[in-house]
Motif scaffolding. Sequence first.
Motif, PDB file in Angstrom:
ATOM      1  N   HIS A 217     -57.149 -21.609  28.704  1.00 55.14           N
ATOM      2  CA  HIS A 217     -56.865 -20.240  28.537  1.00 55.14           C
ATOM      3  C   HIS A 217     -57.199 -19.191  29.678  1.00 55.14           C
ATOM      4  CE1 HIS A 217     -55.332 -20.360  24.401  1.00 55.14           C
ATOM      5  NE2 HIS A 217     -56.080 -21.092  24.025  1.00 55.14           N
ATOM      6  N   LEU A 218     -58.524 -19.717  30.159  1.00 52.27           N
ATOM      7  CA  LEU A 218     -59.208 -18.981  31.161  1.00 52.27           C
ATOM      8  C   LEU A 218     -58.346 -19.169  32.435  1.00 52.27           C
ATOM      9  CD1 LEU A 218     -61.482 -17.004  32.366  1.00 52.27           C
ATOM     10  CD2 LEU A 218     -62.595 -19.169  32.778  1.00 52.27           C
ATOM     11  N   ARG A 219     -57.832 -20.406  32.772  1.00 50.34           N
ATOM     12  CA  ARG A 219     -57.160 -20.337  34.211  1.00 50.34           C
ATOM     13  C   ARG A 219     -55.775 -19.837  33.848  1.00 50.34           C
ATOM     14  NH1 ARG A 219     -54.965 -26.525  34.690  1.00 50.34           N
ATOM     15  NH2 ARG A 219     -53.855 -25.811  32.824  1.00 50.34           N
ATOM     16  N   PHE A 220     -55.063 -19.380  32.967  1.00 50.54           N
ATOM     17  CA  PHE A 220     -53.787 -18.910  32.817  1.00 50.54           C
ATOM     18  C   PHE A 220     -54.139 -17.504  32.754  1.00 50.54           C
ATOM     19  CE2 PHE A 220     -50.764 -16.802  30.415  1.00 50.54           C
ATOM     20  CZ  PHE A 220     -49.428 -17.057  30.882  1.00 50.54           C
ATOM     21  N   LEU A 221     -55.124 -16.878  32.144  1.00 48.65           N
ATOM     22  CA  LEU A 221     -55.530 -15.466  32.325  1.00 48.65           C
ATOM     23  C   LEU A 221     -55.618 -15.057  33.871  1.00 48.65           C
ATOM     24  CD1 LEU A 221     -58.007 -14.702  29.213  1.00 48.65           C
ATOM     25  CD2 LEU A 221     -55.459 -14.284  29.677  1.00 48.65           C
ATOM     26  N   LEU A 222     -56.272 -15.928  34.579  1.00 49.58           N
ATOM     27  CA  LEU A 222     -56.729 -15.655  36.129  1.00 49.58           C
ATOM     28  C   LEU A 222     -55.341 -15.756  36.733  1.00 49.58           C
ATOM     29  CD1 LEU A 222     -60.028 -17.327  36.319  1.00 49.58           C
ATOM     30  CD2 LEU A 222     -59.694 -14.982  36.491  1.00 49.58           C
ATOM     31  N   SER A 223     -54.648 -16.862  36.443  1.00 51.87           N
ATOM     32  CA  SER A 223     -53.446 -16.980  37.579  1.00 51.87           C
ATOM     33  C   SER A 223     -52.662 -16.081  37.220  1.00 51.87           C
ATOM     34  CB  SER A 223     -53.033 -18.246  36.849  1.00 51.87           C
ATOM     35  OG  SER A 223     -53.776 -19.563  37.056  1.00 51.87           O
ATOM     36  N   PHE A 224     -52.160 -15.278  36.252  1.00 47.35           N
ATOM     37  CA  PHE A 224     -51.428 -14.249  35.838  1.00 47.35           C
ATOM     38  C   PHE A 224     -51.953 -12.794  36.284  1.00 47.35           C
ATOM     39  CE2 PHE A 224     -48.649 -17.222  34.582  1.00 47.35           C
ATOM     40  CZ  PHE A 224     -47.339 -16.490  34.351  1.00 47.35           C
ATOM     41  N   SER A 225     -53.171 -12.731  36.636  1.00 40.26           N
ATOM     42  CA  SER A 225     -53.847 -11.418  37.336  1.00 40.26           C
ATOM     43  C   SER A 225     -54.382 -11.467  38.732  1.00 40.26           C
ATOM     44  CB  SER A 225     -55.064 -11.002  36.254  1.00 40.26           C
ATOM     45  OG  SER A 225     -55.562  -9.936  36.534  1.00 40.26           O
ATOM     46  N   PRO A 226     -53.331 -11.670  39.654  1.00 42.44           N
ATOM     47  CA  PRO A 226     -53.857 -11.624  41.099  1.00 42.44           C
ATOM     48  C   PRO A 226     -54.984 -10.378  41.261  1.00 42.44           C
ATOM     49  CG  PRO A 226     -51.306 -11.865  40.871  1.00 42.44           C
ATOM     50  CD  PRO A 226     -51.928 -11.576  39.551  1.00 42.44           C
ATOM     51  N   ARG A 227     -54.749  -9.345  40.513  1.00 40.56           N
ATOM     52  CA  ARG A 227     -55.825  -8.124  40.935  1.00 40.56           C
ATOM     53  C   ARG A 227     -57.188  -8.767  40.749  1.00 40.56           C
ATOM     54  NH1 ARG A 227     -53.915  -3.354  37.626  1.00 40.56           N
ATOM     55  NH2 ARG A 227     -53.708  -5.065  35.993  1.00 40.56           N
ATOM     56  N   TRP A 228     -57.223  -9.347  39.791  1.00 34.30           N
ATOM     57  CA  TRP A 228     -58.708  -9.837  39.170  1.00 34.30           C
ATOM     58  C   TRP A 228     -58.923 -11.113  39.680  1.00 34.30           C
ATOM     59  CZ3 TRP A 228     -62.174  -6.680  37.027  1.00 34.30           C
ATOM     60  CH2 TRP A 228     -61.624  -5.425  36.541  1.00 34.30           C
ATOM     61  N   LEU A 229     -58.254 -12.157  40.058  1.00 34.52           N
ATOM     62  CA  LEU A 229     -58.524 -13.104  40.652  1.00 34.52           C
ATOM     63  C   LEU A 229     -58.735 -13.040  42.249  1.00 34.52           C
ATOM     64  CD1 LEU A 229     -58.889 -16.296  40.445  1.00 34.52           C
ATOM     65  CD2 LEU A 229     -56.414 -16.361  40.675  1.00 34.52           C
ATOM     66  N   PHE A 230     -57.883 -12.157  42.825  1.00 32.36           N
ATOM     67  CA  PHE A 230     -58.038 -12.158  44.176  1.00 32.36           C
ATOM     68  C   PHE A 230     -58.462 -10.923  44.902  1.00 32.36           C
ATOM     69  CE2 PHE A 230     -54.467 -15.392  43.819  1.00 32.36           C
ATOM     70  CZ  PHE A 230     -55.380 -16.685  44.203  1.00 32.36           C
TER      71      PHE A 230
END
Length: 385
Positions: A217-230
């Motif tokens: 779940h966490l991986r999916f949330l991060l993967s679909f939010s480039p703003r917060w991941l990168f």
Amino acid sequence: MELTILMPCLNEARTLGVCIAKARAFLATHAITGEVLIADNGSTDGSQTLAVNAGARVVPIADRGYGAALRGGIQAAHGRFVIFGDADDSYDFSALLPFVEALRAGAEVVVGNRFRGGIGPGAMPFLHRYLGNPVLSWLGRLFFKVPLGDFHCGLRGLNRQAFAAVPLQTTGMEFASEMIVRSSLHGLRIREVPTTLQKDGRDRPPHLRTWRDGWRHLRFLLSFSPRWLFLYPGLAMILGGGALMLRLMYGPLPVAGVTLDVHTMLYAAALVLVGVQVTLFAIMARTYAITAGLLPADPLLKSLWQRITLETGLVLSAVFIALGVAIGGLAVVGWRDRAFGSIDPVDTMRLVIPSMLLLVIGVQGCFASFILSLLGLPSDQRRGA
């Protein structure tokens, strides 16, 4: 047909009959034209026969996984609305009226909230109730502006016609996150209604695995939010490292009895460099996701691409390279003034480090400009290339 009550099933013979009976009673009590649909994911305990005998329709789903079963079930549904939940008797299929009313009122996705409706003793593990679900729900609200207090409730409803435009890909438990994230990104109207959760009636461990599925779940949330991941981490590194490096260019910095100097400056420059790379990843990831159809179009990014072309990126990169060469030239001039003999490395590094940083950023910018121009092409043009 107005409503399909959908249940994914993998060896749920112990509780499936009770769930179907409650669902059929709900349809009869409220005079709703509907069906009970079982998306069977390869049961070996006779669940299929039990479901048919209980008055449900069964559709076999060959691809394994919670998400795969639900995706197949939604595609096979006949109802205008679909309400789905686990077939383990943890959700009350006789109390679906708030979901139906919300869908009738125009909601396109309806999610239950177990924290508002009530969680029975032993129904939710301690880590799920006080850590996993609250944290992931908070991240979902932060990343995607979805006003849900229970991001992973398994009892949900949807308008099948509106939901057909939402592309779904995951096959596992992370389907719960994907459904909400993609619905939000595609502008669907999402509502939340209270629901209850009781201890399931299984005589075996649940399919859900706390740490494995929590990470998915966490991986999916991060993967679909480039703003917060990168993007946001990258900008923070650029600002923090850049401010510290600029200060150290003017001399040592005493902090709490410790003196920071060129060694710290070198690490600050590395932080800026990593920040630039991560920020470029954010732009690349967002661009690719949009052109590949994983995310909807972003008007701000589209406007940015209309103003910033490949040539603009190359010119900007050339400016960074020129500044790096100029600052490096100052260091060489200082060395020349000492007849190219011994010099104080501490003083020289105050110029060499910024020069190196600007040169590397400039070179990276050149290549990144070409990659971004390629990612920004329509997918058919990329295939042709």
